[in-house]
Design a protein around this motif. Structure first.
Motif, mmCIF file in Angstrom:
data_model
loop_
_atom_site.group_PDB
_atom_site.id
_atom_site.type_symbol
_atom_site.label_atom_id
_atom_site.label_comp_id
_atom_site.label_asym_id
_atom_site.label_seq_id
_atom_site.Cartn_x
_atom_site.Cartn_y
_atom_site.Cartn_z
ATOM 1 N N LEU A 166 46.039 6.623 12.147
ATOM 2 C CA LEU A 166 44.820 6.521 11.354
ATOM 3 C C LEU A 166 44.418 5.056 11.246
ATOM 4 O O LEU A 166 45.270 4.180 11.063
ATOM 5 C CB LEU A 166 45.022 7.104 9.955
ATOM 6 N N TRP A 167 43.118 4.801 11.328
ATOM 7 C CA TRP A 167 42.685 3.407 11.316
ATOM 8 C C TRP A 167 41.240 3.299 10.884
ATOM 9 O O TRP A 167 40.500 4.281 10.839
ATOM 10 C CB TRP A 167 42.903 2.764 12.679
ATOM 11 N N ASP A 168 40.860 2.042 10.560
ATOM 12 C CA ASP A 168 39.503 1.753 10.135
ATOM 13 C C ASP A 168 38.848 0.876 11.200
ATOM 14 O O ASP A 168 38.462 1.373 12.254
ATOM 15 C CB ASP A 168 39.535 1.089 8.751
ATOM 16 N N ASP A 171 41.742 -2.508 15.375
ATOM 17 C CA ASP A 171 42.465 -1.685 16.359
ATOM 18 C C ASP A 171 43.498 -2.470 17.159
ATOM 19 O O ASP A 171 43.973 -2.002 18.191
ATOM 20 C CB ASP A 171 41.482 -0.999 17.309
ATOM 21 N N ASP A 190 44.036 10.686 17.122
ATOM 22 C CA ASP A 190 43.327 9.428 16.900
ATOM 23 C C ASP A 190 42.357 9.667 15.743
ATOM 24 O O ASP A 190 41.305 10.278 15.909
ATOM 25 C CB ASP A 190 42.580 9.031 18.177
ATOM 26 N N ASN A 191 42.757 9.209 14.546
ATOM 27 C CA ASN A 191 42.040 9.543 13.310
ATOM 28 C C ASN A 191 41.912 11.055 13.128
ATOM 29 O O ASN A 191 40.908 11.551 12.616
ATOM 30 C CB ASN A 191 40.671 8.853 13.249
ATOM 31 N N GLN A 192 42.935 11.747 13.525
ATOM 32 C CA GLN A 192 43.081 13.188 13.305
ATOM 33 C C GLN A 192 44.540 13.454 12.935
ATOM 34 O O GLN A 192 45.432 12.835 13.518
ATOM 35 C CB GLN A 192 42.739 13.964 14.584
ATOM 36 N N ASP A 195 40.881 11.003 8.608
ATOM 37 C CA ASP A 195 40.151 9.802 8.961
ATOM 38 C C ASP A 195 40.746 8.624 8.193
ATOM 39 O O ASP A 195 40.889 8.683 6.970
ATOM 40 C CB ASP A 195 38.669 9.986 8.615
ATOM 41 N N GLY A 196 41.075 7.558 8.899
ATOM 42 C CA GLY A 196 41.687 6.405 8.251
ATOM 43 C C GLY A 196 40.722 5.480 7.555
ATOM 44 O O GLY A 196 41.138 4.489 6.952
#
Length: 265
Positions: A166-168, A171, A190-192, A195-196
């Motif tokens: 998870l990320w904002d 990266d 990837d953000n699953q 959601d980050g």
């Protein structure tokens, strides 16, 4: 710091402060400290994901041993107060979580909310900030590694991912970590399933806002529900993260801003 045998709101595992890695776990414990009792819930509810991130406590202890990094883990249930939410987040104290009504939270007013912030939430985040300060004082900017876990299914639908990132906005650790896990044959979210991009969550506050490289890893709970599984995943995460955290680009403060959205479940 605090002795883990006392009523401290977090456990501190000392490590190499110049090693460039800090490990945290926001939902490590299903403990409800006195005087809150069981929040009016049967014990079985505290064995569910609504109370904590199953498997993460042992995983983080093993990961800290493998890496030699300092680690901070909560010692209070997310049902009491959620350490991975900002102080102004409406989901900070949940009255209903995945179908479970929490009687002990039904009457939480502004005063009680503030009491829980000051007794549990804020000391944990203060400890993270202070640990980062000590690590920066060594001249080595730390990468922050946050460990969570997710349920194998949600609302009756199986989740295919073994692990998720998870990320904002930042990266730096994300892209190479996704590639490294996939190269090992894992199905990687990837953000699953979440959601980050959650404004004022732990990594927004300590990573994004301070310009520090960071990574949130979620492991599926059936992979780490026992010590053997947690040991395996601790070794896997160690092998993936350690070389990435040592890269020169992880040592620079970079400010991206935020694309913050809403919380997942």
């Amino acid at each position: 710091m605090q002795d883990p045998s006392d009523d401290a709101p977090f456990t501190y595992l000392p490590g190499n402060e110049a090693g460039g890695l800090l490990i945290i776990a926001d939902h490590a414990s299903n403990r409800v400290p006195p005087p809150y009792g069981d929040l009016g819930l049967p014990r079985a509810q505290f064995e569910r994901h609504i109370a904590y991130d199953i498997g993460t406590e042992w995983l983080v202890h093993r990961l800290a041993a493998f890496t030699g990094a300092p680690a901070l883990l909560t010692r209070f249930s997310r049902l009491l107060i959620d350490a991975n939410r900002g102080e102004d987040d409406p989901t900070l104290v949940m009255r209903l979580s995945d179908g479970a009504i929490v009687p002990g939270n039904a009457g939480v007013d502004a005063e009680e909310r503030q009491r829980r912030i000051e007794c549990f939430h804020r000391p944990y985040h203060r400890a993270i900030s202070e640990q980062i300060d000590r690590m920066l004082a060594t001249g080595v900017a730390p990468v922050i590694l946050s460990i969570h876990s997710f349920t194998p299914a949600w609302k009756g639908v199986a989740r295919p991912w073994d692990v998720a990132i998870l990320w904002d906005r930042d990266d730096r650790m994300v892209a190479p970590a996704l590639a490294a896990f996939r190269a090992r044959g894992f199905v990687v979210g990837d953000n699953q399933p979440y959601d980050g991009a959650l404004k004022n969550d732990t990594l927004y506050h300590h990573g994004t806002m301070r310009g520090l490289a960071h990574l949130l890893i979620e492991v599926r709970q059936d992979h780490i529900g026992n010590q053997d599984g947690a040991n395996h995943w601790a070794k896997t995460i160690f092998e993936v993260v350690t070389p990435l955290a040592a890269r020169p680009e992880m040592r620079k403060a970079v400010f991206y801003g935020s694309r913050a959205g809403g919380p997942g479940m």
